[in-house]
Motif scaffolding. Sequence first.
Motif, short mmCIF file in Angstrom:
data_model
loop_
_atom_site.label_atom_id
_atom_site.label_comp_id
_atom_site.label_asym_id
_atom_site.label_seq_id
_atom_site.Cartn_x
_atom_site.Cartn_y
_atom_site.Cartn_z
N ASP A 1 -3.64 10.46 8.50
CA ASP A 1 -2.96 10.44 7.20
C ASP A 1 -3.91 9.90 6.14
O ASP A 1 -4.96 9.35 6.45
CB ASP A 1 -1.71 9.57 7.29
N LEU A 2 -3.51 10.05 4.89
CA LEU A 2 -4.23 9.40 3.79
C LEU A 2 -4.23 7.89 4.02
O LEU A 2 -3.29 7.35 4.61
CB LEU A 2 -3.55 9.71 2.45
N ASN A 3 -5.28 7.24 3.56
CA ASN A 3 -5.38 5.79 3.74
C ASN A 3 -6.35 5.27 2.68
O ASN A 3 -6.96 6.05 1.94
CB ASN A 3 -5.84 5.46 5.16
N PRO A 4 -6.52 3.96 2.57
CA PRO A 4 -7.41 3.42 1.53
C PRO A 4 -8.86 3.89 1.63
O PRO A 4 -9.61 3.77 0.65
CB PRO A 4 -7.31 1.90 1.75
N ASN A 5 -9.27 4.44 2.78
CA ASN A 5 -10.64 4.94 2.95
C ASN A 5 -10.73 6.46 2.87
O ASN A 5 -11.80 7.02 3.03
CB ASN A 5 -11.21 4.47 4.29
N ASN A 6 -9.60 7.12 2.64
CA ASN A 6 -9.57 8.57 2.49
C ASN A 6 -8.63 8.94 1.34
O ASN A 6 -7.41 8.94 1.51
CB ASN A 6 -9.08 9.26 3.77
N VAL B 1 -4.80 10.15 -13.66
CA VAL B 1 -4.01 8.93 -13.46
C VAL B 1 -4.82 7.99 -12.58
O VAL B 1 -5.23 8.36 -11.48
CB VAL B 1 -2.65 9.25 -12.81
N LEU B 2 -5.07 6.78 -13.07
CA LEU B 2 -6.01 5.87 -12.42
C LEU B 2 -5.36 4.53 -12.08
O LEU B 2 -4.59 3.98 -12.87
CB LEU B 2 -7.22 5.62 -13.34
N TYR B 3 -5.69 4.01 -10.90
CA TYR B 3 -5.23 2.70 -10.47
C TYR B 3 -6.33 1.68 -10.75
O TYR B 3 -7.46 1.85 -10.30
CB TYR B 3 -4.91 2.70 -8.98
N THR B 4 -6.02 0.63 -11.48
CA THR B 4 -7.00 -0.40 -11.82
C THR B 4 -6.92 -1.56 -10.83
O THR B 4 -6.03 -1.62 -9.97
CB THR B 4 -6.76 -0.94 -13.24
N ASP B 5 -7.84 -2.51 -10.98
CA ASP B 5 -7.83 -3.69 -10.11
C ASP B 5 -6.57 -4.53 -10.30
O ASP B 5 -6.22 -5.34 -9.43
CB ASP B 5 -9.06 -4.55 -10.38
N LYS B 6 -5.88 -4.33 -11.42
CA LYS B 6 -4.63 -5.07 -11.66
C LYS B 6 -3.55 -4.73 -10.64
O LYS B 6 -2.60 -5.49 -10.47
CB LYS B 6 -4.11 -4.80 -13.07
N THR B 7 -3.71 -3.57 -9.97
CA THR B 7 -2.68 -3.18 -9.01
C THR B 7 -2.60 -4.13 -7.82
O THR B 7 -1.61 -4.15 -7.10
CB THR B 7 -2.92 -1.75 -8.50
N LYS B 8 -3.64 -4.96 -7.63
CA LYS B 8 -3.61 -5.93 -6.52
C LYS B 8 -2.54 -6.99 -6.77
O LYS B 8 -2.16 -7.72 -5.83
CB LYS B 8 -4.97 -6.58 -6.34
N ASN B 9 -2.06 -7.08 -8.00
CA ASN B 9 -1.04 -8.08 -8.33
C ASN B 9 0.38 -7.60 -8.08
O ASN B 9 1.33 -8.36 -8.25
CB ASN B 9 -1.20 -8.51 -9.79
N PHE B 10 0.55 -6.33 -7.68
CA PHE B 10 1.87 -5.87 -7.28
C PHE B 10 2.25 -6.52 -5.95
O PHE B 10 1.42 -6.63 -5.04
CB PHE B 10 1.89 -4.34 -7.11
N SER B 11 3.48 -6.93 -5.83
CA SER B 11 3.95 -7.43 -4.54
C SER B 11 4.09 -6.26 -3.57
O SER B 11 4.07 -5.09 -3.98
CB SER B 11 5.30 -8.13 -4.70
N LYS B 12 4.25 -6.56 -2.29
CA LYS B 12 4.43 -5.49 -1.30
C LYS B 12 5.70 -4.69 -1.60
O LYS B 12 5.73 -3.47 -1.43
CB LYS B 12 4.49 -6.08 0.11
N ASN C 1 -4.88 -1.00 -0.07
CA ASN C 1 -5.93 -1.63 0.72
C ASN C 1 -5.45 -3.02 1.12
O ASN C 1 -5.29 -3.90 0.27
CB ASN C 1 -7.22 -1.71 -0.10
N GLU C 2 -5.20 -3.21 2.40
CA GLU C 2 -4.63 -4.47 2.86
C GLU C 2 -5.59 -5.65 2.67
O GLU C 2 -5.15 -6.79 2.57
CB GLU C 2 -4.22 -4.36 4.32
N LYS C 3 -6.88 -5.38 2.60
CA LYS C 3 -7.86 -6.46 2.42
C LYS C 3 -7.91 -6.94 0.97
O LYS C 3 -8.00 -8.13 0.71
CB LYS C 3 -9.24 -6.00 2.87
N THR C 4 -7.87 -6.00 0.03
CA THR C 4 -8.00 -6.36 -1.38
C THR C 4 -6.67 -6.35 -2.13
O THR C 4 -6.56 -6.96 -3.20
CB THR C 4 -8.95 -5.38 -2.10
N GLY C 5 -5.69 -5.64 -1.60
CA GLY C 5 -4.40 -5.51 -2.28
C GLY C 5 -4.36 -4.42 -3.32
O GLY C 5 -3.31 -4.10 -3.86
N VAL C 6 -5.51 -3.80 -3.62
CA VAL C 6 -5.60 -2.77 -4.66
C VAL C 6 -4.99 -1.46 -4.17
O VAL C 6 -5.18 -1.06 -3.02
CB VAL C 6 -7.07 -2.55 -5.09
N LEU C 7 -4.24 -0.80 -5.04
CA LEU C 7 -3.70 0.51 -4.71
C LEU C 7 -4.79 1.57 -4.86
O LEU C 7 -5.65 1.47 -5.74
CB LEU C 7 -2.52 0.87 -5.62
N THR C 8 -4.76 2.57 -3.99
CA THR C 8 -5.83 3.56 -3.96
C THR C 8 -5.27 4.97 -3.93
O THR C 8 -4.17 5.22 -3.44
CB THR C 8 -6.72 3.37 -2.72
#
Length: 244
Positions: free
Chosen positions: A46-51, A104-115, A133-140
């Motif tokens: 499936d799609l994932n933070p590395n794909n 449509v772009l996801y910025t580093d601010k997305t790491k501040n979204f809760s789960k 990305n579970e390590k950084t919290g950033v949406l990808t």
Amino acid sequence: MPKTIFVDTSRCTACRGCQIACKEWHELPANKTTQYKWGSHQNPQDLNPNNYKLVRFSEHLDNGVIRWNFFPDQCRHCELAPCKEMGDLYIEGAIVRDEKTGAVLYTDKTKNFSKEQFEEIRESCPYNIPRRNEKTGVLTKCTMCNDRIHNGMPPACVKVCPTGTMNFGERSDMLKLAEARLAVLKKQYPDARLADPDEVNVIYLLIDKPENYHEFAVAQADLGPMSKKQFLATLARPFKAMKA
């Protein structure tokens, strides 16, 4: 006018050049190979933070003959993006749209979204695209190679495609190309169609019924009497009212 990618699945051979080019351009790490454990050539599963892009393999029987449909899945960069509408409810500016390209772009601010907020954003997407990305919290997700476009280059997936599956240009030009290809393919494939062309900036041409690709080949939503465009336009209104 926004930029648009036109994906002609009739020409896709599942070489996965687009998938690899995307990983290389974004310098994404490899995933552990799993294809021998789940019975499909599709890899990863499936799609994932590395794909940000994944060529999906779908098999089905057609009058006793096995058919394979290939689908280079990625973000559609919706004309009105539900993920952005939902994201703005919680952190305005975490998800943005590039005015020049329409990406449509996801910025580093997305790491501040809760789960919980991320799950709401993911569920708002009718194509099941956002990942975290579970390590950084950033949406990808796919960026449409926005940096390349601003430097006069096409997206990496389009540049590398050897068969003409991936096409890129002004939205009006891509819509004309898509309609022309559809008219040609309809003669051989009666079920051929464009997937949500009025709502997205990554337009797919399917030569088979959407259900013979994968669950989210077309927008998934219980629309009732509304069109998809009406649904997308009204999705976040109740949440915006609550915020106000």
